[in-house]
Design a protein around this motif. Structure first.
Motif, PDB file in Angstrom:
ATOM      1  N   THR A 178     -26.335 -37.337   5.827  1.00  0.00           N
ATOM      2  CA  THR A 178     -26.590 -37.098   7.244  1.00  0.00           C
ATOM      3  C   THR A 178     -26.927 -35.642   7.530  1.00  0.00           C
ATOM      4  N   PRO A 179     -27.860 -35.397   8.428  1.00  0.00           N
ATOM      5  CA  PRO A 179     -28.082 -34.039   8.906  1.00  0.00           C
ATOM      6  C   PRO A 179     -27.100 -33.712  10.022  1.00  0.00           C
ATOM      7  N   MET A 180     -27.009 -32.449  10.366  1.00  0.00           N
ATOM      8  CA  MET A 180     -26.340 -32.030  11.591  1.00  0.00           C
ATOM      9  C   MET A 180     -27.392 -31.978  12.689  1.00  0.00           C
ATOM     10  N   TYR A 181     -27.140 -32.693  13.770  1.00  0.00           N
ATOM     11  CA  TYR A 181     -27.995 -32.627  14.958  1.00  0.00           C
ATOM     12  C   TYR A 181     -27.163 -32.100  16.120  1.00  0.00           C
ATOM     13  N   ASN A 182     -27.599 -30.971  16.668  1.00  0.00           N
ATOM     14  CA  ASN A 182     -26.927 -30.425  17.857  1.00  0.00           C
ATOM     15  C   ASN A 182     -25.424 -30.274  17.646  1.00  0.00           C
ATOM     16  N   PHE A 183     -25.076 -29.724  16.493  1.00  0.00           N
ATOM     17  CA  PHE A 183     -23.704 -29.428  16.079  1.00  0.00           C
ATOM     18  C   PHE A 183     -22.906 -30.666  15.679  1.00  0.00           C
ATOM     19  N   PRO A 216     -16.974 -22.315  14.306  1.00  0.00           N
ATOM     20  CA  PRO A 216     -16.360 -23.089  15.397  1.00  0.00           C
ATOM     21  C   PRO A 216     -17.278 -24.162  15.984  1.00  0.00           C
ATOM     22  N   PHE A 217     -18.589 -24.066  15.725  1.00  0.00           N
ATOM     23  CA  PHE A 217     -19.539 -25.027  16.287  1.00  0.00           C
ATOM     24  C   PHE A 217     -19.769 -26.236  15.379  1.00  0.00           C
ATOM     25  N   ASP A 218     -19.093 -26.264  14.250  1.00  0.00           N
ATOM     26  CA  ASP A 218     -19.280 -27.386  13.321  1.00  0.00           C
ATOM     27  C   ASP A 218     -18.501 -28.605  13.809  1.00  0.00           C
ATOM     28  N   HIS A 219     -19.198 -29.480  14.510  1.00  0.00           N
ATOM     29  CA  HIS A 219     -18.597 -30.742  14.948  1.00  0.00           C
ATOM     30  C   HIS A 219     -19.145 -31.907  14.133  1.00  0.00           C
ATOM     31  N   GLN A 220     -19.757 -31.586  12.998  1.00  0.00           N
ATOM     32  CA  GLN A 220     -20.248 -32.603  12.073  1.00  0.00           C
ATOM     33  C   GLN A 220     -19.163 -32.911  11.041  1.00  0.00           C
ATOM     34  N   GLU A 221     -18.877 -31.943  10.164  1.00  0.00           N
ATOM     35  CA  GLU A 221     -17.853 -32.173   9.145  1.00  0.00           C
ATOM     36  C   GLU A 221     -16.487 -32.362   9.782  1.00  0.00           C
ATOM     37  N   ARG A 222     -16.175 -31.555  10.798  1.00  0.00           N
ATOM     38  CA  ARG A 222     -14.855 -31.673  11.421  1.00  0.00           C
ATOM     39  C   ARG A 222     -14.659 -33.057  12.031  1.00  0.00           C
ATOM     40  N   TYR A 223     -15.677 -33.541  12.725  1.00  0.00           N
ATOM     41  CA  TYR A 223     -15.574 -34.869  13.334  1.00  0.00           C
ATOM     42  C   TYR A 223     -15.385 -35.951  12.272  1.00  0.00           C
ATOM     43  N   LEU A 224     -16.212 -35.903  11.228  1.00  0.00           N
ATOM     44  CA  LEU A 224     -16.129 -36.937  10.205  1.00  0.00           C
ATOM     45  C   LEU A 224     -14.795 -36.901   9.469  1.00  0.00           C
ATOM     46  N   ARG A 225     -14.288 -35.717   9.158  1.00  0.00           N
ATOM     47  CA  ARG A 225     -12.976 -35.635   8.513  1.00  0.00           C
ATOM     48  C   ARG A 225     -11.893 -36.243   9.405  1.00  0.00           C
ATOM     49  N   ASP A 226     -11.923 -35.876  10.688  1.00  0.00           N
ATOM     50  CA  ASP A 226     -10.923 -36.411  11.615  1.00  0.00           C
ATOM     51  C   ASP A 226     -11.071 -37.921  11.752  1.00  0.00           C
ATOM     52  N   PHE A 227     -12.311 -38.392  11.807  1.00  0.00           N
ATOM     53  CA  PHE A 227     -12.539 -39.826  11.939  1.00  0.00           C
ATOM     54  C   PHE A 227     -12.045 -40.574  10.710  1.00  0.00           C
ATOM     55  N   PHE A 228     -12.429 -40.117   9.527  1.00  0.00           N
ATOM     56  CA  PHE A 228     -11.996 -40.789   8.297  1.00  0.00           C
ATOM     57  C   PHE A 228     -10.471 -40.860   8.223  1.00  0.00           C
ATOM     58  N   ALA A 229      -9.806 -39.754   8.548  1.00  0.00           N
ATOM     59  CA  ALA A 229      -8.347 -39.715   8.451  1.00  0.00           C
ATOM     60  C   ALA A 229      -7.693 -40.540   9.554  1.00  0.00           C
ATOM     61  N   GLY A 230      -8.203 -40.413  10.779  1.00  0.00           N
ATOM     62  CA  GLY A 230      -7.561 -41.041  11.911  1.00  0.00           C
ATOM     63  C   GLY A 230      -7.792 -42.527  12.033  1.00  0.00           C
ATOM     64  N   HIS A 231      -8.956 -43.004  11.580  1.00  0.00           N
ATOM     65  CA  HIS A 231      -9.295 -44.419  11.735  1.00  0.00           C
ATOM     66  C   HIS A 231      -9.270 -45.197  10.426  1.00  0.00           C
TER      67      HIS A 231
END
Length: 215
Positions: A105-110, A153-168
């Protein structure tokens, strides 16, 4: 027989995230000649966004305390819910059958592309777990978002996916292979960073190939 599910999310037919993902997929297939390889291009064949019937399926599962992966279909009861399940079923079957899930996946708009978010929403249900599966993310980012960089601080790509994988999905050990500064290829203001991008790109390809032999 091990199974690799490979998802591509880039809108570009020729992209750095696809290239890094392909490097991992090729290495995995070489290391697992008897394995099964499943590829889904989320950009070429977009997954529909979830609708109200999908939310009703989740409500039914929560109300009945159903979390087992092989019982999720029980949440689809009305004709509308069963129609929604017909979209979910093949996507979820691919995910559940996989031993390794590769997301290129690319990063789009953070953040992540809408095509990938649509897939995530379709296959994610309350309190489900995918423990025992390995997740690998091959990503490309236009700038530099690594630790210590001004844009970290603008990285909402890796941070989101890590949180999603762990949380869900209860996955704590997802592996990320990031190629950075891709916009230096086209943005004159970033031309001085082209060498740094080339080094990051080469490192990502090498890391993807090496990782494929380990997983």
């Amino acid at each position: 027989m091990p199974v690799l599910l490979h998802l591509d999310a880039s809108a570009r037919r020729r992209s750095v995230s696809r290239e890094v993902g392909d490097a991992f997929a090729a290495g995995w297939r070489e290391a697992n000649p008897d394995g099964r390889y499943v590829h889904r291009d989320l950009a070429a064949e977009p997954v529909p966004f979830i609708g109200e019937a999908w939310t009703e399926i989740c409500d039914n599962l929560l109300a009945d305390g159903i979390t087992a992966l092989d019982r999720l279909h029980e949440g689809a009861r009305t004709p509308e819910q069963k129609e929604a399940w017909a979209i979910i079923e093949p996507l979820l079957a691919e995910l559940v059958a996989a031993d390794v899930v590769l997301i290129a996946t690319p990063m789009y708009n953070f953040g992540i592309p809408a095509s990938l978010k649509a897939w995530i929403d379709q296959v994610t249900f309350p309190k489900m777990s995918l423990k025992g599966r390995r997740f690998v993310v091959a990503s490309a980012r236009g700038g530099a978002y690594g630790p210590g960089t001004p844009r970290e601080p603008f990285d909402h790509q890796e941070r989101y996916l890590r949180d999603f994988f762990a949380g869900h999905f209860a996955i704590e050990d997802a592996v990320f292979v990031n190629a950075e500064l891709v916009n230096s290829r086209v943005d004159p203001n970033l031309a001085h960073l082209r060498d740094a991008h080339e080094a990051s790109h080469a490192d990502a390809l090498d890391a993807a190939r090496a990782l494929a032999k380990e997983i």
